[in-house]
Design a protein around this motif. Structure first.
Motif, PDB file in Angstrom:
ATOM      1  N   ILE A 366      53.846 106.015  90.358  1.00  0.00           N
ATOM      2  CA  ILE A 366      55.261 105.869  90.693  1.00  0.00           C
ATOM      3  C   ILE A 366      56.005 105.072  89.630  1.00  0.00           C
ATOM      4  CG2 ILE A 366      55.047 103.753  92.084  1.00  0.00           C
ATOM      5  CD1 ILE A 366      57.038 105.045  94.033  1.00  0.00           C
ATOM      6  N   SER A 367      55.319 104.102  88.999  1.00  0.00           N
ATOM      7  CA  SER A 367      55.973 103.329  87.942  1.00  0.00           C
ATOM      8  C   SER A 367      56.210 104.183  86.707  1.00  0.00           C
ATOM      9  CB  SER A 367      55.125 102.105  87.576  1.00  0.00           C
ATOM     10  OG  SER A 367      53.884 102.505  87.026  1.00  0.00           O
ATOM     11  N   THR A 368      55.392 105.215  86.514  1.00  0.00           N
ATOM     12  CA  THR A 368      55.590 106.133  85.389  1.00  0.00           C
ATOM     13  C   THR A 368      56.674 107.155  85.708  1.00  0.00           C
ATOM     14  OG1 THR A 368      53.252 105.888  84.812  1.00  0.00           O
ATOM     15  CG2 THR A 368      54.442 107.711  83.802  1.00  0.00           C
ATOM     16  N   MET A 369      56.716 107.623  86.955  1.00  0.00           N
ATOM     17  CA  MET A 369      57.658 108.678  87.325  1.00  0.00           C
ATOM     18  C   MET A 369      59.110 108.199  87.327  1.00  0.00           C
ATOM     19  SD  MET A 369      55.579 110.719  90.328  1.00  0.00           S
ATOM     20  CE  MET A 369      56.844 111.992  90.471  1.00  0.00           C
ATOM     21  N   VAL A 370      59.349 106.907  87.551  1.00  0.00           N
ATOM     22  CA  VAL A 370      60.739 106.440  87.561  1.00  0.00           C
ATOM     23  C   VAL A 370      61.377 106.508  86.176  1.00  0.00           C
ATOM     24  CG1 VAL A 370      60.443 104.938  89.563  1.00  0.00           C
ATOM     25  CG2 VAL A 370      59.995 104.040  87.279  1.00  0.00           C
ATOM     26  N   GLY A 371      60.528 106.618  85.140  1.00  0.00           N
ATOM     27  CA  GLY A 371      61.069 106.722  83.789  1.00  0.00           C
ATOM     28  C   GLY A 371      61.316 108.142  83.337  1.00  0.00           C
ATOM     29  N   LEU A 372      61.089 109.126  84.208  1.00  0.00           N
ATOM     30  CA  LEU A 372      61.279 110.524  83.841  1.00  0.00           C
ATOM     31  C   LEU A 372      62.744 110.926  83.983  1.00  0.00           C
ATOM     32  CD1 LEU A 372      58.242 112.215  85.677  1.00  0.00           C
ATOM     33  CD2 LEU A 372      58.361 111.483  83.283  1.00  0.00           C
ATOM     34  N   SER A 373      63.114 111.935  83.218  1.00  0.00           N
ATOM     35  CA  SER A 373      64.443 112.512  83.378  1.00  0.00           C
ATOM     36  C   SER A 373      64.505 113.272  84.704  1.00  0.00           C
ATOM     37  CB  SER A 373      64.745 113.458  82.220  1.00  0.00           C
ATOM     38  OG  SER A 373      63.847 114.552  82.215  1.00  0.00           O
ATOM     39  N   GLU A 374      65.711 113.615  85.131  1.00  0.00           N
ATOM     40  CA  GLU A 374      65.872 114.275  86.430  1.00  0.00           C
ATOM     41  C   GLU A 374      65.127 115.603  86.494  1.00  0.00           C
ATOM     42  OE1 GLU A 374      69.459 115.869  89.384  1.00  0.00           O
ATOM     43  OE2 GLU A 374      69.917 114.687  87.578  1.00  0.00           O
ATOM     44  N   SER A 375      65.204 116.396  85.418  1.00  0.00           N
ATOM     45  CA  SER A 375      64.531 117.706  85.421  1.00  0.00           C
ATOM     46  C   SER A 375      63.009 117.534  85.427  1.00  0.00           C
ATOM     47  CB  SER A 375      64.961 118.525  84.200  1.00  0.00           C
ATOM     48  OG  SER A 375      64.669 117.829  82.992  1.00  0.00           O
ATOM     49  N   ASN A 376      62.520 116.606  84.598  1.00  0.00           N
ATOM     50  CA  ASN A 376      61.079 116.366  84.561  1.00  0.00           C
ATOM     51  C   ASN A 376      60.575 115.793  85.889  1.00  0.00           C
ATOM     52  OD1 ASN A 376      60.558 117.302  81.970  1.00  0.00           O
ATOM     53  ND2 ASN A 376      61.004 115.330  81.013  1.00  0.00           N
ATOM     54  N   LEU A 377      61.402 114.973  86.534  1.00  0.00           N
ATOM     55  CA  LEU A 377      61.001 114.393  87.819  1.00  0.00           C
ATOM     56  C   LEU A 377      60.848 115.492  88.881  1.00  0.00           C
ATOM     57  CD1 LEU A 377      60.440 111.902  89.533  1.00  0.00           C
ATOM     58  CD2 LEU A 377      62.909 111.736  89.970  1.00  0.00           C
ATOM     59  N   MET A 378      61.757 116.470  88.863  1.00  0.00           N
ATOM     60  CA  MET A 378      61.652 117.571  89.830  1.00  0.00           C
ATOM     61  C   MET A 378      60.406 118.412  89.569  1.00  0.00           C
ATOM     62  SD  MET A 378      65.634 118.839  90.124  1.00  0.00           S
ATOM     63  CE  MET A 378      65.143 120.164  91.219  1.00  0.00           C
ATOM     64  N   VAL A 379      60.153 118.699  88.287  1.00  0.00           N
ATOM     65  CA  VAL A 379      58.968 119.493  87.949  1.00  0.00           C
ATOM     66  C   VAL A 379      57.700 118.735  88.326  1.00  0.00           C
ATOM     67  CG1 VAL A 379      57.641 120.491  86.045  1.00  0.00           C
ATOM     68  CG2 VAL A 379      60.127 120.745  86.099  1.00  0.00           C
ATOM     69  N   ALA A 380      57.656 117.449  87.988  1.00  0.00           N
ATOM     70  CA  ALA A 380      56.471 116.642  88.284  1.00  0.00           C
ATOM     71  C   ALA A 380      56.232 116.533  89.784  1.00  0.00           C
ATOM     72  CB  ALA A 380      56.626 115.254  87.669  1.00  0.00           C
ATOM     73  N   SER A 381      57.300 116.352  90.543  1.00  0.00           N
ATOM     74  CA  SER A 381      57.153 116.245  92.001  1.00  0.00           C
ATOM     75  C   SER A 381      56.612 117.543  92.591  1.00  0.00           C
ATOM     76  CB  SER A 381      58.505 115.909  92.640  1.00  0.00           C
ATOM     77  OG  SER A 381      59.003 114.674  92.144  1.00  0.00           O
ATOM     78  N   LEU A 382      57.122 118.677  92.099  1.00  0.00           N
ATOM     79  CA  LEU A 382      56.640 119.966  92.581  1.00  0.00           C
ATOM     80  C   LEU A 382      55.161 120.155  92.253  1.00  0.00           C
ATOM     81  CD1 LEU A 382      57.247 122.712  93.870  1.00  0.00           C
ATOM     82  CD2 LEU A 382      57.924 123.535  91.593  1.00  0.00           C
ATOM     83  N   LEU A 383      54.770 119.780  91.032  1.00  0.00           N
ATOM     84  CA  LEU A 383      53.372 119.910  90.626  1.00  0.00           C
ATOM     85  C   LEU A 383      52.466 119.024  91.467  1.00  0.00           C
ATOM     86  CD1 LEU A 383      53.813 119.957  86.743  1.00  0.00           C
ATOM     87  CD2 LEU A 383      53.178 121.889  88.198  1.00  0.00           C
ATOM     88  N   LEU A 384      52.917 117.811  91.763  1.00  0.00           N
ATOM     89  CA  LEU A 384      52.114 116.900  92.571  1.00  0.00           C
ATOM     90  C   LEU A 384      51.933 117.417  93.994  1.00  0.00           C
ATOM     91  CD1 LEU A 384      53.517 113.434  91.388  1.00  0.00           C
ATOM     92  CD2 LEU A 384      51.249 114.368  90.937  1.00  0.00           C
ATOM     93  N   VAL A 385      52.991 118.026  94.535  1.00  0.00           N
ATOM     94  CA  VAL A 385      52.890 118.581  95.892  1.00  0.00           C
ATOM     95  C   VAL A 385      51.915 119.759  95.913  1.00  0.00           C
ATOM     96  CG1 VAL A 385      54.149 119.814  97.693  1.00  0.00           C
ATOM     97  CG2 VAL A 385      55.169 117.804  96.608  1.00  0.00           C
TER      98      VAL A 385
END
Length: 579
Positions: A366-385
């Motif tokens: 979570i400490s790494t994900m807060v530094g992501l851009s909005e588009s990367n955060l959406m992609v990363a969240s989808l991949l994690l799910v």
């Protein structure tokens, strides 16, 4: 300390019966013998298991007197169920053995007669018998033993033959057992000093290209992992491997960092793949670990270790409200991963240790994900799910007996993620030449490839998909040495080449070589030694994480990688000594 000697829980019995049901569906004959004097026989074969058996199958329940191990057993009856399964529940089996006993006695008598008359058939029987008696002690001892008297004279029973004495072990020439040469203390001290000097030189060499902060955390975390694993109970070694495997899913952090910093499409795809497979390993690995630990729980034992997940809420609040504390969150997360191994030293704290690992990985993610851009955060969240959901399903569906090999299957994903991140990092910044980043990239690539295919082979052998016999190719040791020397040659070309794109090609070549070596190295080991291979590969994944930490300048990857690398190496030694 816990262990398998404890009374099985209801959950374990349920899983046990599910396993029996799967095995019975493939068997033609099942014989059950689990009888307890003075107590009802344990129920092992349920009516649902009988319903799943093939028509014509037979169940022989030798525990019928106590109620039977089969739910459908009828005392002193043999009958056929509606689906064609014959269940035999006789309680007088010894009395029913007359035919078998007579047949065995007749077979023995027939063999005796054949021994005496030899090739001459029945016509030579008396001739051979009298001949053996006339020869005295030189005659056949079997023929002489069956005759009590001859010509009105008592025939003395020959003494039984003496057992063949064991051959004495040949002692090596020039060695005296009583006077073994004492170890030379000067030689031992010199070897220890040489090993220490080489270690110091290697650590100082790392200081050439690694930041002092990363080098410090690497060495301290390694020392912590080295000390912590010695105290782990032997019965908890498999859960320890599972927990460290789940923690090594921190390769997801490397994928997140690479996604954010790269502008290359190829590197971005590799980062996405690394994140996806790492999420499968994290969720699936912790689910498998918790299920392993649940098998150790006593009946009606209360477990409140889930409260140890509360710090995850604190991490979530801090990363969104106090961004200046992100580095502190990473440090504390790494500390929790170290504590996870220490807590696995005893059964009383093992469940809490598993939760420490969960919170540690969550904090780093979570400490790494807060530094992501909005588009990367959406992609990363989808991949994690997606990846986490797949890992959750796999972790829950696997049979308890298959939990150890499932750890090996998940572990292959760590190798794939490390390989993708190492190649992707160089693709993102293809600067050729000798540098710590390039050294870390090629070593992370190689270790990841060996871990990927080696873990798959270990899974196949433990799960029965592959034969347990070791692969014995002609000149296999020379093949391994050739692969190693070829790897060193590729390192030299990679670090001296001035073309960055050619370096990318070399990294893919190293990946192919590493995958081939992983197949051959682990395939050449027998199935009985696969647990040791898994611990070795577990240690490899730690070094791959260290390489990622150096490559991406990540302290949390360096700490966790050093922890897993050193602890896995020590655990390998402990298991080898035990075997």
């Amino acid at each position: 300390q816990g262990g398998y000697a404890k009374e099985s829980s209801d959950a374990f019995k349920k899983f046990q019966q599910e396993t029996f049901r799967k095995v019975l569906a493939e068997c033609d004959i099942a014989i059950s013998t689990a009888a307890i004097p003075g107590r009802p026989s344990p129920l092992l074969i349920t009516k649902e298991a009988v319903a799943g058996m093939k028509p014509g199958s037979v169940i022989i329940d030798l525990a019928a007197v106590g109620g039977g191990n089969c739910e459908l057993t009828r005392l002193n009856e043999a009958y056929t169920t509606e689906n064609g399964v014959t269940i035999i529940g006789y309680s007088d089996m010894p009395a029913r053995m007359a035919n078998q006993a007579s047949a065995m006695y007749a077979q023995n008598m027939c063999n005796l007669l054949r021994h005496v008359h030899g090739k001459g058939k029945a016509a030579e029987f008396l001739t051979n018998l009298h001949g053996a008696l006339d020869q005295g002690e030189k005659g056949d001892i079997v023929a002489r033993s069956v005759v009590c008297c001859k010509g009105g004279q008592l025939v003395k029973m020959p003494p039984p033959p003496q057992p063949t004495p064991a051959k004495p072990k040949a002692e090596a020439k020039g060695k005296d057992k009583k006077t073994a040469e004492p170890e030379n203390p000067m030689k031992s001290a010199a070897l220890a000093a040489l090993a220490l000097t080489i270690g110091v030189c290697c650590m100082l060499g790392l200081g050439e290209g690694v930041k002092t902060s990363l080098l410090t955390t690497f060495l301290l975390a390694g020392a912590a992992g080295y000390q912590a694993v010695w105290g782990v109970a032997h019965s908890l070694h498999t859960p320890l491997m599972s927990v460290t495997n789940a923690i090594s899913g921190m390769t997801a952090v490397g994928g997140l960092l690479l996604m954010q910093k790269t502008d290359s499409t190829q590197a971005y795809i590799l980062a996405v793949l690394a994140l996806l497979v790492s999420s499968v390993n994290i969720i699936g690995g912790f689910v498998v670990s918790q299920r392993m630990l649940n098998l150790f729980k006593k009946k009606d034992q209360k477990d409140y270790s889930a409260m140890m997940l509360v710090p995850g809420v604190v991490f979530t609040i801090v990363v969104f409200t106090r961004p200046e504390l992100l580095k502190a969150v990473n440090t504390v997360s790494a500390l929790l991963c170290v504590s996870a191994i220490g807590a696995l030293a005893a059964m009383s704290t093992a469940n809490a240790g598993c939760k420490f690992g969960m919170v540690g990985v969550f904090g780093a993610m979570i400490s790494t994900m807060v530094g992501l851009s909005e588009s990367n955060l959406m992609v990363a969240s989808l991949l994690l799910v997606i990846g986490g959901g797949f890992g959750l399903v796999m972790g829950l569906r696997v049979s308890p007996i298959a939990l150890p090999q499932t750890v090996a299957a998940f572990h292959s994903l760590v190798g794939l993620a490390a390989m993708c991140t190492s190649i992707g990092s160089f693709v993102n910044n293809p600067v050729a030449g000798a540098s710590m980043e390039n050294v870390a990239a090629i070593f992370g690539d190689f270790i990841g490839g060996v871990t990927l295919t080696g873990s798959l082979i270990a899974f196949g052998k433990l799960n029965g998909n592959l034969g347990s016999k070791p692969l014995d190719l002609p000149g296999k040791n020379y093949l391994n040495l050739s692969g190693l020397f070829l790897f060193f040659a590729l390192i030299y070309v990679f670090l001296t080449s001035g073309d960055g794109m050619f370096g990318v090609t070399l990294l893919w070549a190293v990946a192919a070589l590493a995958c081939g070596m992983g197949l051959h190295l682990v395939g050449s080991v027998g199935g009985g030694d696969m647990p040791v291979c898994i611990t070795v590969l577990n240690s490899y994944s730690g070094w791959a994480l260290v390489a990622e930490g150096f490559l991406l300048n990540s302290s949390v990857l360096t700490i966790v990688g050093s922890l897993i690398g050193f602890s896995g190496a020590i655990l390998t030694k402990i298991m080898c000594d035990a075997m």
